[in-house]
Design an enzyme around this catalytic site. Structure first.
Site, PDB file in Angstrom:
ATOM      1  N   GLU A 145       0.867  -1.173   0.000  1.00 11.17           N
ATOM      2  CA  GLU A 145       0.000   0.000   0.000  1.00 11.17           C
ATOM      3  C   GLU A 145       0.906   1.226   0.000  1.00 11.17           C
ATOM      4  OE1 GLU A 145      -3.182  -0.828   3.042  1.00 11.17           O
ATOM      5  OE2 GLU A 145      -3.027   1.328   3.231  1.00 11.17           O
TER       6      GLU A 145
ATOM      7  N   ASP B 162      -4.954  10.112  10.037  1.00 11.72           N
ATOM      8  CA  ASP B 162      -3.631   9.630  10.424  1.00 11.72           C
ATOM      9  C   ASP B 162      -3.127  10.202  11.739  1.00 11.72           C
ATOM     10  OD1 ASP B 162      -2.813   7.807   8.319  1.00 11.72           O
ATOM     11  OD2 ASP B 162      -2.972   9.554   7.003  1.00 11.72           O
TER      12      ASP B 162
ATOM     13  N   TYR C 266     -11.553  -2.984   4.096  1.00 12.94           N
ATOM     14  CA  TYR C 266     -10.574  -2.526   5.074  1.00 12.94           C
ATOM     15  C   TYR C 266     -11.300  -2.346   6.407  1.00 12.94           C
ATOM     16  CZ  TYR C 266      -6.493   0.249   6.625  1.00 12.94           C
ATOM     17  OH  TYR C 266      -5.377   0.718   7.267  1.00 12.94           O
TER      18      TYR C 266
END
Ligand SMILES: Cc1ncc(COP(=O)(O)O)c(C=O)c1O
Lengths: 396, 271
Positions: free
Chosen positions: B48, B59, B173
């Protein structure tokens, strides 16, 4: 076309808006929307909110005819005195509304972002009064230039969390608040401070700020027996502007939303996405943003921390493309001159954000000469005295 | 069959889980990325690559810092497409790009997906593009044979999980925890629940990979044991890069070593 009470349909203002957030937050946004739409119709909730706005925050605020300022600028100017509210800005209208909403949802902790510190102060104020925990994210650059407000928030029992990422200003504080919310979503309400972010925030914040325009309408009809020719407000995220404009949208009134021109639009050192930005996604909604050709968000500049933000509410982007609201900008210098002008002619120190709207009075199209204009004086300037002194080259 | 689907099928037959390794493209500088990917490819099953965005709201500090380094080194999406092209010349490993929606939207969905596909990437993950906003992107991605991999979270209810499993392509995911990316000491308790919920929803029709917080061989083992088809490890690799910025050889050696340990944790789970 009628503009009131129509949007957002499916969370979008004709393509602007939406919900561009991590999946973790989607159920929380749905929960918030449901709770809000239910309470919005609840008479008891309305009564409760109105009680706090009136007895606690100081509503209604006066609509003041600024005679000496009027003669200086050649217009008939009324000022909507949001600067007289508890905390010193319009922000308390929204924070009382959302805090009441949060308590109904069973949330025990509030988080907020702040730029000028005004929204942080307003959130800390509401949190103190309702007995909720409160954490405020603030960029370190803003903490430095709005020290007074940092201390005020702490006095009100809030924790101010310094944000050191990116440009260390408002946009980075929003990033950090979103990250916190993703982590603590079950107990925490994210109290967003402007008409930005994912749906339903632009709608909720607008609705809580509409009280400004509703009062203004009644007051100007009382005082002048007619509607104003134009209304002027500064635009950061756009909450004080949409709040005063909204209830006049379907009337023959013109609107001017004034962005932060910083050192001038041509220099690129500004915070005026409606004047010099393009379509993009930032902080959960599709609107106009300041970005480079790859889609990276650009650093911004404004002397007014509360306007120093690369994005703007999606409803403003919609209104711009509809041509219903005019958007323009004034520079740091013009805002500083207006700061002095209002202080000297009326004895009112405006917030540097609001000074942008005052400054525009000198730049209004000629057709308004002698006409009836309302300016939203969104906040008071005590917090800005240090920055103003520095800009004027004065050592305190 | 797409490269991603073929890889999961191959691993299923071998009785292994997938190790999916994430790094930010251009961290610490663009020339390093093909070397890093080559090293990781020896052990990881899928790579990825993050395309850095100035405001990465999903993040934590580790990957934020990586994005900062990549941007400061001048990395642009065009550079990343070129890197992918270069990697593709010598490797058949499935490559997935992770980036935020504004980066995809700016050149237009069509242009971005076309470039991504031409470069040789197999899939894309957009953490700020939830199901409700994804239909146009799905269509354009499908036209270019790029898998749009959707995310599900611990807050996702069962009905919604079913829709996500149906709309996602390549794999789903699964976000292991409430929060942002970043290595954690312990796995979140939410993991068992989210995997179980996803298994009911997917009915085996699409692979499930778990990410966020996974940073140790024991974590990888646990995730696979709970029934996931893959484990996604990002911040733990990025930390190795950050720790060895001045010593390229050591960086690559450590990445390889760590990749090897993690990969072995995806094997021999049939007990
Ligand atoms: C006094 C004042 N006016 C205006 C603003 C800008 O926000 P908005 O555009 O949402 O009204 C701020 C933000 O901090 C403020 O403090």
């Amino acid at each position: 076309m009628k503009y009131m009470n129509k949007f957002p349909a499916k969370g979008k203002f004709d393509g602007f808006g939406g919900q561009f957030v991590p999946e973790t937050l989607m159920p929380a946004l749905e929960e918030l929307k449901k709770a809000y739409l239910k309470l919005k119709k609840d008479k008891k909730f309305k009564r409760e909110l109105n009680y706090y706005l009136r007895e606690y925050a100081g509503r209604p605020t006066p609509l003041y005819y600024a005679k000496r300022l009027s003669s200086q600028v050649g217009l008939k100017v009324y000022l909507k005195r949001e600067d007289l509210l508890l905390g010193g800005a319009h922000k308390i209208n929204n924070t009382l509304g959302q805090t009441l909403l949060a308590t109904h949802m069973g949330k025990t902790r509030l988080i907020a972002e702040t730029g000028a510190g005004q929204h942080g102060v307003a959130t800390a104020t509401a949190a103190a009064m309702f007995g909720l925990k409160c954490d405020v994210y603030m960029g370190t650059v803003d903490m430095e230039r709005q020290k007074l407000n940092v201390f005020r928030m702490r006095l009100l029992g809030a924790r101010v969390i310094p944000v050191k990422s990116g440009s260390c200003t408002l946009k980075d504080a929003v990033n950090e608040a979103l990250r916190d919310w993703t982590t603590n979503v079950r107990t925490t309400h994210y109290l967003l401070g402007s008409v930005v972010g994912p749906h339903p925030y632009p709608m909720i914040v607008r609705d809580f700020q509409r009280v400004i325009g509703k009062e203004t309408r009644e007051q100007i009809l009382n005082a002048e027996k007619r509607l104003p020719d134009a209304i002027v407000a500064c635009v950061g995220g756009g909450s004080n502007a949409i709040g005063i404009f909204y209830d006049f949208l379907d009337d023959p009134v013109e609107f001017y939303g004034i962005e932060a021109g910083g050192k001038g639009l041509k220099t690129g050192k500004h915070a005026a996405p409606l004047c010099d930005g393009s379509g993009g996604v930032l902080h959960g909604s599709y609107s106009v943003v300041m970005q480079d050709k790859f889609g990276q968000i650009l650093p911004t500049h404004s002397i007014a921390a509360g306007l120093d933000y690369p994005g703007v509410g999606p409803e403003h982007a919609f209104m711009k493309f509809q041509g219903r609201i005019h958007y323009d900008s004034v520079t740091d210098d013009e805002a500083m001159n207006a700061f002095k002008l209002l202080s000297e002619t009326e004895g009112i120190l405006p917030a540097l954000e609001s000074a942008h709207a005052i400054a525009y009075l000198k730049k209004m199209p000629r057709k308004f000469k002698g006409k009836l204009i309302v300016v939203n004086l969104s906040g008071r300037g005590d917090k800005d005295v240090e920055v103003a002194a520095k800009a004027m080259g004065v050592k305190m | 069959m797409s490269r991603i689907a073929a890889k999961f099928e191959e691993l299923r037959r071998r009785g292994e889980g997938a190790l999916i390794a994430f790094v930010t493209a251009g961290d610490p500088k663009p020339v390093m990325t093909p070397k890093i990917v080559k090293t990781l490819s020896k052990h990881a099953d899928i790579i990825e690559l993050g395309i850095a965005f100035s405001d990465p709201i999903a993040d934590g500090p580790t990957i934020q810092a990586a994005a900062d380094r990549a941007l400061r080194a001048g990395t642009t999406p065009s550079h990343v497409f070129a890197m992918i092209k270069k990697i593709r010349q010598t490797s058949n490993i499935p490559l997935v790009v992770l980036t935020y929606y504004n980066i995809v939207l700016k050149p237009s969905l069509e242009t971005f997906m076309q470039k991504l596909a031409t470069a040789g990437a197999d899939g894309i993950i957009i953490p700020d593009l939830p199901l409700e906003e994804a239909s146009e992107t799905r269509k354009v991605a499908r036209n270019h044979r790029v898998d749009l991999i959707l995310l599900a979270a611990p807050t996702t209810a069962l009905i919604r999980m079913k829709k996500i499993c149906k709309a996602s392509s390549g794999f789903v995911y699964l976000v292991s925890l409430l929060g942002v990316t970043g290595a954690r000491e312990k796995l979140s308790d939410a993991i068992k629940h989210i995997i179980a919920k996803a298994k009911i929803s997917s009915k085996g029709r699409i692979p499930l990979a778990v990410g966020f917080g996974i940073s140790k061989p024991a974590h990888v083992r646990e995730v696979i044991k709970c029934g996931a088809n893959g484990a996604i490890v990002g911040s733990a690799f990025v930390k190795i890069i950050a720790k060895n910025l001045k010593d390229e050889r050591k960086m690559l050696k450590e990445l390889g070593k760590f990749g090897k340990i993690l990969k072995s944790a995806t094997k021999n789970q049939r007990d």
